[in-house]
Design a protein around this motif. Structure first.
Motif, short mmCIF file in Angstrom:
data_model
loop_
_atom_site.label_atom_id
_atom_site.label_comp_id
_atom_site.label_asym_id
_atom_site.label_seq_id
_atom_site.Cartn_x
_atom_site.Cartn_y
_atom_site.Cartn_z
N ARG A 167 -87.51 -60.76 43.90
CA ARG A 167 -87.38 -59.32 44.02
C ARG A 167 -86.12 -58.84 43.30
NH1 ARG A 167 -91.78 -60.28 45.41
NH2 ARG A 167 -92.89 -59.65 47.32
N ASP A 168 -86.23 -57.70 42.65
CA ASP A 168 -85.07 -57.06 42.04
C ASP A 168 -84.45 -56.10 43.05
OD1 ASP A 168 -83.17 -56.38 40.19
OD2 ASP A 168 -84.60 -55.75 38.64
N VAL A 169 -83.31 -55.52 42.71
CA VAL A 169 -82.69 -54.53 43.60
C VAL A 169 -83.65 -53.35 43.76
CG1 VAL A 169 -80.34 -55.19 43.07
CG2 VAL A 169 -81.49 -53.52 41.63
N PRO A 170 -83.71 -52.73 44.94
CA PRO A 170 -84.64 -51.62 45.14
C PRO A 170 -84.40 -50.44 44.21
CG PRO A 170 -83.81 -52.44 47.25
CD PRO A 170 -83.00 -53.09 46.18
N VAL A 171 -83.13 -50.21 43.84
CA VAL A 171 -82.78 -49.10 42.96
C VAL A 171 -81.83 -49.62 41.89
CG1 VAL A 171 -81.81 -46.78 42.78
CG2 VAL A 171 -83.02 -47.47 44.87
N PRO A 172 -82.18 -49.55 40.62
CA PRO A 172 -81.24 -49.96 39.56
C PRO A 172 -79.98 -49.09 39.60
CG PRO A 172 -83.47 -49.74 38.69
CD PRO A 172 -83.50 -49.18 40.08
N LEU A 173 -78.87 -49.67 39.17
CA LEU A 173 -77.60 -48.95 39.23
C LEU A 173 -77.66 -47.61 38.51
CD1 LEU A 173 -74.78 -51.64 38.80
CD2 LEU A 173 -75.17 -50.13 40.75
N ASP A 174 -78.27 -47.59 37.35
CA ASP A 174 -78.25 -46.36 36.56
C ASP A 174 -79.12 -45.25 37.15
OD1 ASP A 174 -80.72 -47.44 36.07
OD2 ASP A 174 -80.47 -47.61 33.90
N GLU A 175 -79.87 -45.58 38.22
CA GLU A 175 -80.68 -44.56 38.88
C GLU A 175 -80.00 -43.99 40.13
OE1 GLU A 175 -84.65 -45.80 39.67
OE2 GLU A 175 -85.01 -46.55 37.63
N ILE A 303 -80.50 -44.67 48.89
CA ILE A 303 -79.69 -45.34 47.87
C ILE A 303 -79.75 -44.56 46.55
CG2 ILE A 303 -79.41 -47.45 46.51
CD1 ILE A 303 -80.60 -48.97 48.91
N ARG A 304 -80.92 -44.12 46.20
CA ARG A 304 -81.06 -43.39 44.94
C ARG A 304 -80.26 -42.09 44.97
NH1 ARG A 304 -86.01 -44.06 44.17
NH2 ARG A 304 -85.92 -45.45 42.36
N GLU A 305 -80.24 -41.40 46.10
CA GLU A 305 -79.44 -40.17 46.22
C GLU A 305 -77.96 -40.51 46.08
OE1 GLU A 305 -78.47 -36.25 46.59
OE2 GLU A 305 -80.47 -37.12 46.34
N GLY A 306 -77.53 -41.61 46.67
CA GLY A 306 -76.16 -42.09 46.48
C GLY A 306 -75.09 -41.22 47.09
N ASP A 307 -75.40 -40.56 48.20
CA ASP A 307 -74.41 -39.69 48.85
C ASP A 307 -73.48 -40.55 49.71
OD1 ASP A 307 -72.94 -37.65 49.94
OD2 ASP A 307 -74.55 -36.87 51.22
N PHE A 308 -72.62 -41.29 49.03
CA PHE A 308 -71.66 -42.16 49.71
C PHE A 308 -70.26 -41.63 49.42
CE2 PHE A 308 -68.90 -45.73 50.38
CZ PHE A 308 -69.47 -46.42 51.42
N ARG A 309 -69.54 -41.29 50.47
CA ARG A 309 -68.25 -40.62 50.31
C ARG A 309 -67.11 -41.59 50.61
NH1 ARG A 309 -70.22 -35.17 53.61
NH2 ARG A 309 -72.26 -35.05 52.52
N PRO A 310 -66.02 -41.51 49.85
CA PRO A 310 -64.93 -42.49 49.98
C PRO A 310 -64.40 -42.62 51.41
CG PRO A 310 -64.62 -41.15 48.03
CD PRO A 310 -65.78 -40.56 48.75
N ASN A 311 -64.32 -41.54 52.14
CA ASN A 311 -63.75 -41.60 53.49
C ASN A 311 -64.76 -41.29 54.58
OD1 ASN A 311 -61.04 -42.13 52.59
ND2 ASN A 311 -60.92 -39.99 51.94
#
Length: 326
Positions: A167-175, A303-311
């Motif tokens: 299996r590959d990663v569910p979402v490629p980095l560039d996505e 993961i695709r949305e990528g709403d990950f905040r530093p704090n």
């Protein structure tokens, strides 16, 4: 001249005094050697030497899965039939990389195959296949292998009885749309974005329950109580059903309208806690889950949305913020 003759005679003894005894000693020793040699010749076994015994035939070694099966069940006692099991639980491990060219261990280096064998052995011991375990559940083991790790994982794990799922990663980095997550997740933890391969455990929908384990874990006893509560429903009346729940909470929420099913169990990684953290993070090495393609798709969307905040972690809610790069 008489004086010279007298001086030589008094300074040296005659050779005849020591030549005779030395010759006799030599003759006696020679005779003794001859006698001993002749005696050994007469008493020696002159029959042809027996050929050396042939090497014992090589013992055939059973294929590893069968050998493990026999060893687990005690001297070749056949395992219980899978038809006797109430259900088949899926067990999954993840391999994200092979040893690196610089000689470092990588994710699947020396000793990891041994860990996979021991883990498989412990799963068998805690299943219906081992008489006396008390378990009512069978199992099937999978290895979720990243595309870059197949070359080292397949030859090591397939003989142990793991079904290899590349299996590959569910979402490629560039996505990944969020800049912070896209730039920093490759530096996160041991394996970066390859950690997301674990989420493929949710796609094993042939099983009612899947247990995802790291390769440095062991199953020490059957987990039938956990499986029962997920498959048959949690006990009523505010009971935990004998399951050691954190803080003594009941498995079924007492308030009306709460969730009626248990979809996952997890433990917390208190070793990763540090000052200022309100909650300990989830331990990724052990997760019991209910497979669901819908849930998997939800994770892919997050993961695709990528709403990950530093704090603030995912969505600013504090999730996934334990391993954040400095």
């Amino acid at each position: 001249m008489p004086g010279l003759s007298t001086r030589r005679g008094t300074s040296h003894s005659s050779p005849s005094r020591w030549v005779g005894p030395l010759l006799r000693t030599f003759l006696v020793a020679s005779l003794a050697v001859i006698v001993v040699g002749y005696y050994r010749f007469l008493t020696a076994d002159l029959s042809p030497a027996a050929p050396p015994p042939p090497d014992p035939p090589a013992q055939e070694i059973a294929p590893l899965p069968a050998a493990v099966e026999a060893g687990v069940n005690g001297g070749g006692v056949p395992p219980a039939s899978s038809s006797e099991a109430e259900a088949t639980i899926g067990y999954a491990i993840t391999v994200s990389g092979c040893p690196k060219s610089d000689g470092s261990r990588g994710d699947f280096g020396a000793g990891i195959a041994d860990g996979a064998a021991v883990l498989m052995h412990s799963i068998r011991l805690s299943s219906v296949r081992t008489p006396g375990s008390g378990s009512r559940y069978d199992f099937k083991a999978y290895a979720l292998v990243h595309t870059e790790a197949e070359s080292c994982a397949r030859p090591a794990l397939e003989p142990l009885g793991y079904e290899i799922l590349v299996r590959d990663v569910p979402v490629p980095l560039d996505e990944i749309r969020g800049d912070h997550l896209r730039k920093n997740v490759p530096k996160n933890g041991c394996c970066g974005e390859k950690e997301f391969v674990k989420l493929h455990a949710y796609t094993l929908t042939d099983h009612p329950v899947v247990v995802h384990l790291d390769l440095d874990t062991l199953v020490l006893k059957p987990m039938d109580d956990l499986f029962d509560a997920m498959i048959k429903g949690p006990p009523r009346g505010g009971s935990s059903g004998g399951i050691d729940v954190a803080f003594g909470d009941p498995l079924r929420p007492p308030t009306p309208g709460g969730p009626k099913d248990i979809d996952a169990y997890f433990t917390r990684d208190y070793n990763m806690n540090h000052r200022g953290m309100k909650h300990a993070g989830v331990q990724g090495g052990f997760l019991v889950l209910r497979p669901s393609q819908k849930v998997y798709d939800e994770f892919v969307s997050i993961i695709r949305e990528g709403d990950f905040r530093p704090n603030g972690g995912g969505g600013g809610q504090g999730f996934g913020a334990v391993f954040r790069p400095p």
